[in-house]
Design a protein around this motif. Sequence first.
Motif, PDB file in Angstrom:
ATOM      1  N   GLY A  79     -69.222  49.078 -20.192  1.00  0.00           N
ATOM      2  CA  GLY A  79     -69.015  48.473 -18.879  1.00  0.00           C
ATOM      3  C   GLY A  79     -68.974  49.514 -17.774  1.00  0.00           C
ATOM      4  N   GLY A  80     -68.337  50.640 -18.052  1.00  0.00           N
ATOM      5  CA  GLY A  80     -68.282  51.731 -17.084  1.00  0.00           C
ATOM      6  C   GLY A  80     -69.658  52.302 -16.800  1.00  0.00           C
TER       7      GLY A  80
ATOM      8  N   GLY B  76     -73.825  52.969  -8.219  1.00  0.00           N
ATOM      9  CA  GLY B  76     -74.473  54.196  -7.751  1.00  0.00           C
ATOM     10  C   GLY B  76     -75.826  53.912  -7.127  1.00  0.00           C
ATOM     11  N   THR B  77     -76.564  52.986  -7.707  1.00  0.00           N
ATOM     12  CA  THR B  77     -77.856  52.597  -7.150  1.00  0.00           C
ATOM     13  C   THR B  77     -77.670  51.950  -5.776  1.00  0.00           C
ATOM     14  N   LEU B  78     -76.710  51.045  -5.665  1.00  0.00           N
ATOM     15  CA  LEU B  78     -76.441  50.399  -4.376  1.00  0.00           C
ATOM     16  C   LEU B  78     -75.970  51.396  -3.319  1.00  0.00           C
TER      17      LEU B  78
ATOM     18  N   PHE C 140     -65.331  57.499 -10.318  1.00  0.00           N
ATOM     19  CA  PHE C 140     -63.961  57.648  -9.827  1.00  0.00           C
ATOM     20  C   PHE C 140     -63.294  56.279  -9.694  1.00  0.00           C
ATOM     21  N   LEU C 141     -63.988  55.330  -9.087  1.00  0.00           N
ATOM     22  CA  LEU C 141     -63.428  53.986  -8.927  1.00  0.00           C
ATOM     23  C   LEU C 141     -63.166  53.322 -10.275  1.00  0.00           C
ATOM     24  N   PHE C 142     -64.100  53.457 -11.189  1.00  0.00           N
ATOM     25  CA  PHE C 142     -63.909  52.885 -12.518  1.00  0.00           C
ATOM     26  C   PHE C 142     -62.731  53.560 -13.228  1.00  0.00           C
ATOM     27  N   SER C 143     -62.558  54.840 -12.988  1.00  0.00           N
ATOM     28  CA  SER C 143     -61.440  55.574 -13.587  1.00  0.00           C
ATOM     29  C   SER C 143     -60.102  55.012 -13.131  1.00  0.00           C
ATOM     30  N   VAL C 144     -59.988  54.693 -11.859  1.00  0.00           N
ATOM     31  CA  VAL C 144     -58.741  54.133 -11.339  1.00  0.00           C
ATOM     32  C   VAL C 144     -58.410  52.836 -12.065  1.00  0.00           C
TER      33      VAL C 144
ATOM     34  N   VAL D 221     -58.472  67.715 -10.826  1.00  0.00           N
ATOM     35  CA  VAL D 221     -59.931  67.865 -10.786  1.00  0.00           C
ATOM     36  C   VAL D 221     -60.573  66.633 -10.154  1.00  0.00           C
ATOM     37  N   LEU D 222     -60.148  65.450 -10.565  1.00  0.00           N
ATOM     38  CA  LEU D 222     -60.740  64.221 -10.023  1.00  0.00           C
ATOM     39  C   LEU D 222     -60.499  64.107  -8.517  1.00  0.00           C
ATOM     40  N   TRP D 223     -59.279  64.341  -8.067  1.00  0.00           N
ATOM     41  CA  TRP D 223     -58.987  64.264  -6.635  1.00  0.00           C
ATOM     42  C   TRP D 223     -59.637  65.421  -5.877  1.00  0.00           C
ATOM     43  N   GLY D 224     -59.709  66.587  -6.504  1.00  0.00           N
ATOM     44  CA  GLY D 224     -60.390  67.724  -5.872  1.00  0.00           C
ATOM     45  C   GLY D 224     -61.867  67.440  -5.653  1.00  0.00           C
TER      46      GLY D 224
END
Length: 177
Positions: free
Chosen positions: A11-12, A20-22, A58-62, A145-148
């Motif tokens: 799903g991710g 990403g395409t959009l 990143f959004l999917f990670s949240v 790392v993610l926020w950086g």
Amino acid sequence: MRRKLFFWELGGFLFTGALGTLLHFVYEWSGGSALAAWFSAVNESTWEHMKLLFVPLFLFSVVQICLLGRNYPNLLAVRALSVLTGVALIPVLFYTYTGILGRNINWVDISIFFAADLAAFALDFALLRRGKLSGRWMQILGLAVLWGLAFCFVWCTFRPVYLPLWRDPVTGIYGIP
């Protein structure tokens, strides 16, 4: 548990590929909105295409951290490593093949995006399943790392580095047109 994780990662991968395409078109569709520039590509530079992979990941990670974090105490560190891998693959593969051919081919560029997306989630799945990188400091480092990276993608859109990675090959400009 493994099957559930597989479907989350699939799903991710699909979410990241679709969003990403959009996001490739959102800045233009918004009429050049500064807000849209924070999360979508503002030009055709390699850096902005790396952002197209990072933002959905990143959004999917949240979402995934909120819903699966307790089941996978290594999620932050693993996701940071898989994001770094996916994002790094885009320039490595792009500059390698264009260096060999001397030009770029649009369908190959698109394929590189999806290959980087797949590589990120495949690595993610393998490491999450094995419980690798589960130490507390690894999670703190993963979060940093993610926020950086999030900060860097926004900052460098508005204040690009004057190197080829940030140069739009179509217009020759850096950053926002």
